[in-house]
Design a protein around this motif. Structure first.
Motif, short mmCIF file in Angstrom:
data_model
loop_
_atom_site.label_atom_id
_atom_site.label_comp_id
_atom_site.label_asym_id
_atom_site.label_seq_id
_atom_site.Cartn_x
_atom_site.Cartn_y
_atom_site.Cartn_z
N LEU A 1 2.36 -5.15 1.62
CA LEU A 1 2.26 -3.69 1.56
C LEU A 1 1.66 -3.24 0.22
O LEU A 1 0.80 -2.36 0.18
CB LEU A 1 3.64 -3.05 1.76
CG LEU A 1 4.24 -3.17 3.15
CD1 LEU A 1 5.71 -2.73 3.14
CD2 LEU A 1 3.44 -2.36 4.15
N LEU A 2 2.11 -3.86 -0.86
CA LEU A 2 1.60 -3.51 -2.19
C LEU A 2 0.11 -3.83 -2.33
O LEU A 2 -0.65 -3.04 -2.88
CB LEU A 2 2.40 -4.23 -3.28
CG LEU A 2 3.84 -3.75 -3.47
CD1 LEU A 2 4.59 -4.70 -4.40
CD2 LEU A 2 3.89 -2.32 -3.97
N LYS A 3 -0.29 -4.97 -1.80
CA LYS A 3 -1.70 -5.35 -1.87
C LYS A 3 -2.58 -4.37 -1.13
O LYS A 3 -3.71 -4.11 -1.55
CB LYS A 3 -1.91 -6.77 -1.30
CG LYS A 3 -1.47 -7.86 -2.23
CD LYS A 3 -1.73 -9.22 -1.61
CE LYS A 3 -1.24 -10.32 -2.54
NZ LYS A 3 -1.45 -11.66 -1.95
N ALA B 1 -0.18 0.37 0.42
CA ALA B 1 0.53 1.13 1.45
C ALA B 1 1.87 1.57 0.89
O ALA B 1 2.38 0.99 -0.08
CB ALA B 1 0.75 0.25 2.68
N PRO B 2 2.46 2.60 1.48
CA PRO B 2 3.80 3.01 1.04
C PRO B 2 4.80 1.88 1.25
O PRO B 2 4.71 1.15 2.24
CB PRO B 2 4.14 4.19 1.94
CG PRO B 2 2.93 4.51 2.73
CD PRO B 2 1.97 3.39 2.59
N VAL B 3 5.69 1.74 0.32
CA VAL B 3 6.75 0.73 0.45
C VAL B 3 8.05 1.48 0.70
O VAL B 3 8.63 2.06 -0.21
CB VAL B 3 6.85 -0.17 -0.80
CG1 VAL B 3 7.97 -1.18 -0.63
CG2 VAL B 3 5.53 -0.86 -1.08
N ASN B 4 8.44 1.52 1.95
CA ASN B 4 9.70 2.15 2.34
C ASN B 4 10.28 1.35 3.51
O ASN B 4 9.66 0.39 3.98
CB ASN B 4 9.49 3.62 2.71
CG ASN B 4 8.45 3.82 3.79
OD1 ASN B 4 8.48 3.13 4.81
ND2 ASN B 4 7.53 4.75 3.58
N SER B 5 11.43 1.74 3.95
CA SER B 5 12.12 0.97 5.00
C SER B 5 11.29 0.86 6.27
O SER B 5 11.19 -0.21 6.86
CB SER B 5 13.46 1.62 5.33
OG SER B 5 14.28 1.66 4.19
N MET B 6 10.70 1.97 6.70
CA MET B 6 9.95 1.95 7.95
C MET B 6 8.69 1.09 7.82
O MET B 6 8.36 0.35 8.74
CB MET B 6 9.60 3.37 8.39
CG MET B 6 10.84 4.21 8.71
SD MET B 6 12.09 3.40 9.74
CE MET B 6 11.24 3.30 11.28
N ALA B 7 8.00 1.19 6.70
CA ALA B 7 6.80 0.37 6.49
C ALA B 7 7.18 -1.10 6.43
O ALA B 7 6.48 -1.96 6.98
CB ALA B 7 6.09 0.80 5.21
N LEU B 8 8.29 -1.39 5.78
CA LEU B 8 8.76 -2.78 5.69
C LEU B 8 9.11 -3.32 7.07
O LEU B 8 8.73 -4.45 7.42
CB LEU B 8 9.96 -2.87 4.74
CG LEU B 8 10.54 -4.25 4.51
CD1 LEU B 8 9.48 -5.22 3.98
CD2 LEU B 8 11.71 -4.16 3.55
#
Length: 99
Positions: free
Chosen positions: A21-23, A26-33
């Motif tokens: 996600l960091l690369k 992108a947003p790093v949040n629970s849903m993205a994870l």
């Protein structure tokens, strides 16, 4: 594989998902994870890692559910009425509004 090994692998997979996600910036949040973990699970072929992905997803979903439940409980009676009045909404739509 003992519980400690499963926890280590689960932590590693979560870390990999966060790094992806960091690369991508992108947003790093629970849903993205959760979305990233599900995507990785869909292409994983190793049974042990698939189990760890499933465990990680279940753990994060449980945390999200607890947080959502806690947030609902923090709303006190009458707070929704305050929000409605501040937003211009009323219980009797069309009455008392100035246009």
């Amino acid at each position: 594989m003992n519980r400690s090994d499963i926890e280590k692998l689960t932590d590693e997979l979560i870390g990999q998902a966060v790094l992806l996600l960091l690369k991508r910036k992108a947003p790093v949040n629970s849903m993205a994870l959760l979305t990233e973990l599900r995507s990785l699970l869909a292409i994983e072929t190793d049974a042990r890692r698939r189990d760890a992905f499933t465990t990680a997803i279940a753990d994060i979903e449980a945390v999200v559910m607890v947080k959502a439940k806690d947030q609902k409980q923090q709303i006190k009676p009458g707070q929704t009425e305050t929000v409605r009045s501040l937003s211009g909404e009323s219980r009797n739509p069309g009455k008392g509004k100035v246009h």
